[in-house]
Scaffold this motif. Sequence first.
Motif, PDB file in Angstrom:
ATOM      1  N   UNK A 170       3.804  -7.433 -10.456  1.00 31.91           N
ATOM      2  CA  UNK A 170       3.034  -6.215 -10.155  1.00 31.91           C
ATOM      3  C   UNK A 170       3.592  -5.509  -8.927  1.00 31.91           C
ATOM      4  N   UNK A 171       4.041  -6.282  -7.959  1.00 35.31           N
ATOM      5  CA  UNK A 171       4.637  -5.708  -6.749  1.00 35.31           C
ATOM      6  C   UNK A 171       5.926  -4.962  -7.102  1.00 35.31           C
ATOM      7  N   UNK A 222      -2.853  -6.204  -2.246  1.00 35.30           N
ATOM      8  CA  UNK A 222      -2.891  -4.998  -3.076  1.00 35.30           C
ATOM      9  C   UNK A 222      -2.564  -5.298  -4.534  1.00 35.30           C
ATOM     10  N   UNK A 223      -1.766  -6.331  -4.767  1.00 30.08           N
ATOM     11  CA  UNK A 223      -1.405  -6.754  -6.119  1.00 30.08           C
ATOM     12  C   UNK A 223      -1.593  -8.259  -6.225  1.00 30.08           C
ATOM     13  N   UNK A 224      -1.560  -8.749  -7.457  1.00 33.14           N
ATOM     14  CA  UNK A 224      -1.834 -10.166  -7.683  1.00 33.14           C
ATOM     15  C   UNK A 224      -0.615 -10.979  -8.075  1.00 33.14           C
ATOM     16  N   UNK A 277      13.587 -10.890  -1.201  1.00 40.23           N
ATOM     17  CA  UNK A 277      14.882 -10.849  -1.881  1.00 40.23           C
ATOM     18  C   UNK A 277      14.727 -10.379  -3.325  1.00 40.23           C
ATOM     19  N   UNK A 278      13.610 -10.706  -3.960  1.00 39.84           N
ATOM     20  CA  UNK A 278      13.359 -10.212  -5.318  1.00 39.84           C
ATOM     21  C   UNK A 278      13.226  -8.691  -5.311  1.00 39.84           C
ATOM     22  N   UNK A 279      12.548  -8.166  -4.303  1.00 40.40           N
ATOM     23  CA  UNK A 279      12.419  -6.713  -4.185  1.00 40.40           C
ATOM     24  C   UNK A 279      13.758  -6.070  -3.861  1.00 40.40           C
ATOM     25  N   UNK A 280      14.492  -6.670  -2.931  1.00 41.94           N
ATOM     26  CA  UNK A 280      15.786  -6.112  -2.525  1.00 41.94           C
ATOM     27  C   UNK A 280      16.786  -6.087  -3.671  1.00 41.94           C
ATOM     28  N   UNK A 281      16.607  -6.976  -4.642  1.00 42.59           N
ATOM     29  CA  UNK A 281      17.540  -7.057  -5.765  1.00 42.59           C
ATOM     30  C   UNK A 281      17.275  -6.018  -6.847  1.00 42.59           C
ATOM     31  N   UNK A 292       0.828  -1.210   0.000  1.00 39.83           N
ATOM     32  CA  UNK A 292       0.000   0.000   0.000  1.00 39.83           C
ATOM     33  C   UNK A 292       0.861   1.258   0.000  1.00 39.83           C
ATOM     34  N   UNK A 293       1.980   1.228   0.715  1.00 35.14           N
ATOM     35  CA  UNK A 293       2.900   2.364   0.686  1.00 35.14           C
ATOM     36  C   UNK A 293       3.444   2.568  -0.719  1.00 35.14           C
ATOM     37  N   UNK A 294       3.845   1.480  -1.369  1.00 36.51           N
ATOM     38  CA  UNK A 294       4.334   1.576  -2.746  1.00 36.51           C
ATOM     39  C   UNK A 294       3.223   2.019  -3.691  1.00 36.51           C
ATOM     40  N   UNK A 295       2.000   1.549  -3.430  1.00 39.63           N
ATOM     41  CA  UNK A 295       0.880   1.949  -4.265  1.00 39.63           C
ATOM     42  C   UNK A 295       0.621   3.438  -4.203  1.00 39.63           C
ATOM     43  N   UNK A 296       0.734   4.013  -3.010  1.00 42.33           N
ATOM     44  CA  UNK A 296       0.554   5.459  -2.869  1.00 42.33           C
ATOM     45  C   UNK A 296       1.650   6.211  -3.602  1.00 42.33           C
ATOM     46  N   UNK A 297       2.879   5.790  -3.413  1.00 43.22           N
ATOM     47  CA  UNK A 297       4.007   6.516  -3.998  1.00 43.22           C
ATOM     48  C   UNK A 297       4.099   6.330  -5.508  1.00 43.22           C
ATOM     49  N   UNK A 298       3.579   5.224  -6.011  1.00 45.62           N
ATOM     50  CA  UNK A 298       3.565   5.034  -7.459  1.00 45.62           C
ATOM     51  C   UNK A 298       2.658   6.059  -8.130  1.00 45.62           C
TER      52      UNK A 298
END
Length: 287
Positions: free
Chosen positions: A220-221, A214-216, A249-253, A105-111
């Motif tokens: 998308x994340x 928030x995503x599927x 780890x996928x996000x951190x990369x 949700x934080x990422x959704x707002x900032x996007x």
Amino acid sequence: MTRELHWSWEGQTIPLGLDEAGEGPSALLLPALSSISTRSEMHPLMQRLAPDHHVMTVDWPGFGDRPRPKLDYTPAMLQAFLDWLLTEIVPRPALLVAAGHASAYALGHLARHPGTVGRLVLVAPTWRGPFPTMMEGERPWFARVRAAVDAPVLGPALYALNLSGPVIRKMVVGHVYSDPTWLTPERMAAKRAVTSAAGARHASVRFVTGGLDRVASRDAFLALAEKAAVPTLVVYGAETPPKSRAEMEALAARPGIESVRLPQGKLSLHEEFPDAVAEAIARFAPG
């Protein structure tokens, strides 16, 4: 200091608790979404950030320590709440810290509103609820589970059965806390009080069955993170359950995202290891 917010959704006013402490640049801490989550899980981290920030933490609609109205809690609803919170209550915070499912949700707002937050910290970020994580995706019967738990007579019984003391302890030892002894009798009583608040079952069952995702998909994340375009730190623990850790780890990369992997910690490392999380935040976003 504690105060109460009143947010309206589809004609229904929802009371929510907000705690704040400290002085300096504003920092908003968003607790995770889970059956045992409230803003109080952010208090240990709040205490450590308060010397350098004006820190606030707030409950999500459908969660927390207040009675919760029967509503169809949805991702659109929670996203609208966060958009309101970051516009009307905590505009342009220097620091936004989001735990667990709050991260999406934080990422959704900032996007959609880039540049409205100075720095973003995602602690053990997740985007997929427990049932979809276990089942590797959505199943038609998830909706039937939500309907059954919403029902007036059957619902409370099903909910109580699935959030008994032994069930909660098994859940938190397996996925939430590293040290089985961390959940003392006093802490267990506090967690069980959260689950027994009036109306608690409606948002809880939606989280568990993926109704608040928030995503599927992972793609998308990660796309939200790319669109957010804000300095971002991901903090997670080495003991995180494998499926959830793979998503972190996928996000951190991703290019441009900093990360800290702590030697200990599962899904609530901000609560169990606040010193280590606060140190990582201080290096990333000094007051």
